[in-house]
Design an enzyme around this catalytic site. Structure first.
Site, PDB file in Angstrom:
ATOM      1  N   GLU A 161     -13.459  22.911 -45.272  1.00 29.84           N
ATOM      2  CA  GLU A 161     -13.768  21.563 -45.740  1.00 29.84           C
ATOM      3  C   GLU A 161     -13.650  21.413 -47.253  1.00 29.84           C
ATOM      4  OE1 GLU A 161     -17.548  20.424 -44.087  1.00 29.84           O
ATOM      5  OE2 GLU A 161     -16.602  19.703 -42.245  1.00 29.84           O
ATOM      6  N   GLU A 194     -19.050  42.111 -33.968  1.00 31.18           N
ATOM      7  CA  GLU A 194     -20.092  41.982 -34.989  1.00 31.18           C
ATOM      8  C   GLU A 194     -20.812  43.304 -35.252  1.00 31.18           C
ATOM      9  OE1 GLU A 194     -24.231  40.484 -33.457  1.00 31.18           O
ATOM     10  OE2 GLU A 194     -22.681  39.097 -32.753  1.00 31.18           O
TER      11      GLU A 194
END
EC number: 4.2.1.126
Length: 296
Positions: A83, A114
């Site tokens: 963004e 992870e």
């Protein structure tokens, strides 16, 4: 600390009968819990401000902001990175989001990703991490091995390491130069850290990236001046920004934008100083893009 002992994993006494609530009671309960998120973030304001200052110095030297996380935390980092490009007109290479397991993990969990510190190291090596860069490691639980591995590698190359967690005395904070901890407490749905913890991380990332962009001159007064007018909607927004900043007619703003080759800061400096486009551009370069400094 074991995962079961983390505050984010505890049962919330206010939501023990969640499954028996009406839709309205459920909404009110979630909203009540969410009101505590901003207060938790406020407790970390000093560390957030410290991060903005430190990241800004590196960014001004050409460094990048690299977000690193797994699951929800990783997705929030990717969101903040992508963004920044249309909002502040930066190149995509200056803000990068890394999620454990790669791009496909944005949509579907990648088993075991992870849990690998080595995977984060490899991901950062592919980016040729440098000492001018910043790595923001995100983990609601504060203990994700992927994030710890990334922060450790950042330290090895001299990059700035910033951690964002939602528990006190987080493990990732011990591997970072700046540790940000917003303790949001037990979730409405036990262990669902996409809720309060996710909201807190989003708020913190909004503050950090906005603060860094403001300090790079991407904002004049309170308007985004480095918006890229790549379509008609954004051209219209650019004209409205010039109109708001300078107080001229929409037609005059559109004319200035054309003369400035669609560069909003150049158009504003032209309007404020009476300079030609080339002169306005030179002034912006001299003052690192900060319009307010030119107008002092």
């Amino acid at each position: 600390m074991a995962i079961k002992d983390l505050t984010t994993e505890q049962r919330n006494p206010n939501t023990m009968h969640l499954d028996q609530m009406s839709a309205l009671d459920l909404v009110k309960t979630i909203n009540h819990e969410d009101q505590a998120v901003a207060l938790a973030v406020a407790q970390a304001d000093q560390a957030i401000a410290q991060a903005i200052t430190a990241i800004s110095k590196r960014y001004a030297k050409g460094g990048r902001i690299i977000y690193l996380g797994a699951g929800t935390s990783g997705r929030l980092g990717v969101l903040d990175a992508v963004e920044l490009v249309p909002t502040y007109g930066i190149s995509p290479e200056r803000a990068v989001g890394l999620i454990a397991g790669g791009a496909s993990a944005m949509y579907q969990a990648v088993e075991g990703a992870e849990d690998s510190p080595k995977l984060a190291r490899a991901d950062l090596q592919k980016l040729d991490l440098t000492a001018d860069d910043t790595v923001i490691g995100l983990a609601a639980s504060g203990r994700t091995p992927y994030v710890i591995g990334g922060l450790d590698y950042a330290k090895e190359v001299g990059a700035l390491g910033v951690s964002v967690a939602c528990v006190k005395d987080s493990q990732i904070g011990q591997h970072a130069d700046i540790a940000i901890e917003a303790v949001t407490g037990p979730e409405v749905v036990t262990g669902s850290t996409r809720m309060k913890a996710g909201t807190a991380q989003k708020m913190i990332l909004n503050m950090i990236s906005t603060g860094v962009m403001v300090q790079q001159g991407k904002v004049y007064e309170n308007v985004m001046v480095d918006v890229l007018p790549t379509n008609q909607k954004l051209v219209d927004r650019a004209c409205r920004i010039i109109n708001a900043a300078v107080g001229i007619s929409p037609d005059k703003a559109a004319e200035l934008l054309r003369d400035a080759d669609n560069n909003v800061p150049v158009a504003i400096v032209m309007a404020k100083t009476g300079k030609k486009a080339s002169e306005a551009k030179e002034l912006l370069e001299q003052h690192h893009g900060r319009i307010s400094e030119i107008l002092k």
